[in-house]
Design a protein around this motif. Structure first.
Motif, PDB file in Angstrom:
ATOM      1  N   PHE A   9      13.598 -66.721 -15.400  1.00 55.89           N
ATOM      2  CA  PHE A   9      13.070 -66.693 -14.040  1.00 55.89           C
ATOM      3  C   PHE A   9      12.181 -67.913 -13.828  1.00 55.89           C
ATOM      4  O   PHE A   9      11.276 -68.186 -14.622  1.00 55.89           O
ATOM      5  CB  PHE A   9      12.260 -65.416 -13.790  1.00 55.89           C
ATOM      6  CG  PHE A   9      11.763 -65.344 -12.366  1.00 55.89           C
ATOM      7  CD1 PHE A   9      12.591 -64.891 -11.355  1.00 55.89           C
ATOM      8  CD2 PHE A   9      10.490 -65.795 -12.035  1.00 55.89           C
ATOM      9  CE1 PHE A   9      12.161 -64.881 -10.036  1.00 55.89           C
ATOM     10  CE2 PHE A   9      10.052 -65.779 -10.713  1.00 55.89           C
ATOM     11  CZ  PHE A   9      10.893 -65.324  -9.717  1.00 55.89           C
ATOM     12  N   ARG A  53      23.562 -68.032 -11.639  1.00 57.21           N
ATOM     13  CA  ARG A  53      23.854 -68.223 -10.203  1.00 57.21           C
ATOM     14  C   ARG A  53      24.666 -69.483  -9.928  1.00 57.21           C
ATOM     15  O   ARG A  53      24.949 -69.781  -8.775  1.00 57.21           O
ATOM     16  CB  ARG A  53      22.536 -68.267  -9.416  1.00 57.21           C
ATOM     17  CG  ARG A  53      21.636 -69.444  -9.747  1.00 57.21           C
ATOM     18  CD  ARG A  53      20.395 -69.454  -8.865  1.00 57.21           C
ATOM     19  NE  ARG A  53      19.576 -70.643  -9.115  1.00 57.21           N
ATOM     20  CZ  ARG A  53      18.657 -71.091  -8.275  1.00 57.21           C
ATOM     21  NH1 ARG A  53      18.441 -70.476  -7.147  1.00 57.21           N
ATOM     22  NH2 ARG A  53      17.949 -72.167  -8.568  1.00 57.21           N
ATOM     23  N   ASN A  67       1.963 -67.227  -6.665  1.00 53.02           N
ATOM     24  CA  ASN A  67       2.453 -68.512  -7.160  1.00 53.02           C
ATOM     25  C   ASN A  67       2.063 -69.611  -6.163  1.00 53.02           C
ATOM     26  O   ASN A  67       2.886 -70.150  -5.442  1.00 53.02           O
ATOM     27  CB  ASN A  67       3.983 -68.448  -7.325  1.00 53.02           C
ATOM     28  CG  ASN A  67       4.535 -69.687  -7.999  1.00 53.02           C
ATOM     29  OD1 ASN A  67       3.783 -70.536  -8.492  1.00 53.02           O
ATOM     30  ND2 ASN A  67       5.851 -69.807  -8.015  1.00 53.02           N
ATOM     31  N   VAL A 100       9.367 -59.373  -7.073  1.00 49.61           N
ATOM     32  CA  VAL A 100       8.953 -60.638  -6.464  1.00 49.61           C
ATOM     33  C   VAL A 100       9.137 -60.526  -4.960  1.00 49.61           C
ATOM     34  O   VAL A 100      10.156 -60.015  -4.490  1.00 49.61           O
ATOM     35  CB  VAL A 100       9.809 -61.815  -6.985  1.00 49.61           C
ATOM     36  CG1 VAL A 100       9.358 -63.137  -6.362  1.00 49.61           C
ATOM     37  CG2 VAL A 100       9.750 -61.893  -8.501  1.00 49.61           C
ATOM     38  N   GLU A 131      12.709 -58.910  -4.794  1.00 50.25           N
ATOM     39  CA  GLU A 131      13.519 -59.104  -6.000  1.00 50.25           C
ATOM     40  C   GLU A 131      13.102 -58.134  -7.102  1.00 50.25           C
ATOM     41  O   GLU A 131      11.916 -57.979  -7.374  1.00 50.25           O
ATOM     42  CB  GLU A 131      13.341 -60.542  -6.505  1.00 50.25           C
ATOM     43  CG  GLU A 131      13.523 -61.584  -5.409  1.00 50.25           C
ATOM     44  CD  GLU A 131      13.034 -62.972  -5.816  1.00 50.25           C
ATOM     45  OE1 GLU A 131      13.106 -63.311  -7.013  1.00 50.25           O
ATOM     46  OE2 GLU A 131      12.575 -63.722  -4.945  1.00 50.25           O
TER      47      GLU A 131
END
Ligand SMILES: O=P(O)(O)OC[C@H]1O[C@H](O)[C@H](O)[C@@H](O)[C@@H]1O
Length: 268
Positions: free
Chosen positions: A59, A72, A162, A215, A242
């Motif tokens: 992550f 992804r 963050n 998240v 998330e």
């Protein structure tokens, strides 16, 4: 890339073999519940902007490997597709070993019920040594407007913003409801309860198992402008909620398997 359409009663969903990426879920209400940018680029190895990118085996920048991993950015094998479910698999190969030098086998199951969408990711350690990873189902959810949507169920949870804050610093949520004015990039830890997203077009119940963290991210007005695969005005119509495992990375011994699920259900 192959596009697969799932149907169940009045609900439908779309998932691609590229990245096993869900890009649409229209619930029984008739509302689109998943946000995918109109400027998303459907071309490997670019990650599709929106939908549900699978973040594995790292992550963000939590670790020494590729930011947000590689799951992804690669094609997954389509193992089985039924009317309302699809099963994909990703196995380690020369390409993944270049980015992350471990052997694994990942399975991803998308199940569309009449009321909801269930996303289940399993990772098996097929290596002869332990493997350690962080992971997320990076769901982009469609909302009517950022300023009027809310996420309920966060009271007393600890979180980290963050925004330059040291990762060791935790803040406790004092209110139950989270509302938004602009950008947010926040990790809530040890989330055991469901949360409810008021989308402005009905509510979505969001539950997870196997994941400890959640998240909440949206780029806000300014960062939206800087993203070439995201339209300037779209910041108002999406919120990522998330299911994630970040603070306590998962370690699997040889042959061990971890499973994490996120289940989205229309409440009203
Ligand atoms: O632009 P991307 O690589 O898709 O990342 C999009 C976002 O993903 C997560 O939600 C992270 O918490 C954010 O820090 C990041 O900006």
């Amino acid at each position: 890339m192959k596009k697969i359409t799932l149907v169940n009663k009045n609900a439908s969903a779309t998932v691609y073999d590229y990245a096993a990426h869900v890009t649409s879920w229209v619930g029984q209400s008739g509302h689109q519940r998943i946000f995918t940018s109109k400027q998303a680029i459907f071309e490997a190895p670019k990650a599709i902007r929106g939908g549900v990118p699978i973040i594995f085996p790292q992550f963000n920048e939590v670790g020494e490997f590729q930011r947000h991993g590689f799951a992804r950015n690669v094609y997954w094998n389509k193992l089985d597709t039924q009317t309302s479910s699809a099963h994909f698999q990703l196995n380690s190969d020369a390409q993944t070993r270049e980015i992350w030098p471990f052997e694994f086998s990942a399975d991803y199951k998308v199940d569309l019920s009449a009321q909801g969408l269930s996303l289940s990711l399993s990772v098996k350690n097929t290596d002869s040594k332990p493997i350690t990873f962080t992971v997320a189902l990076h769901s982009y959810l469609q909302i009517k407007s950022l300023k009027t949507c809310s996420v309920s169920g966060v009271k007393n949870l600890s979180y980290w913003d963050n925004d330059g804050t040291d990762f060791s610093i935790r803040t406790k949520a004092l209110t139950n409801e989270l509302t938004f004015t602009d950008a947010i990039d926040r990790v809530y830890f040890d989330v055991k309860n469901d949360v409810v997203l008021d989308t402005g077009n009905g509510q979505l119940n969001i539950s997870h198992s196997g994941f400890d963290d959640m998240v909440i991210w949206t780029p806000g007005k300014q960062a939206a402008k800087d993203m070439s695969d995201f339209a300037d005005d779209e910041f108002d119509n999406m919120l990522c909620v998330e299911a994630a495992q970040i603070a306590k990375p998962i370690t699997l011994l040889p042959n061990e398997t971890w499973t994490g699920k996120q289940i989205l259900t229309e409440v009203s």
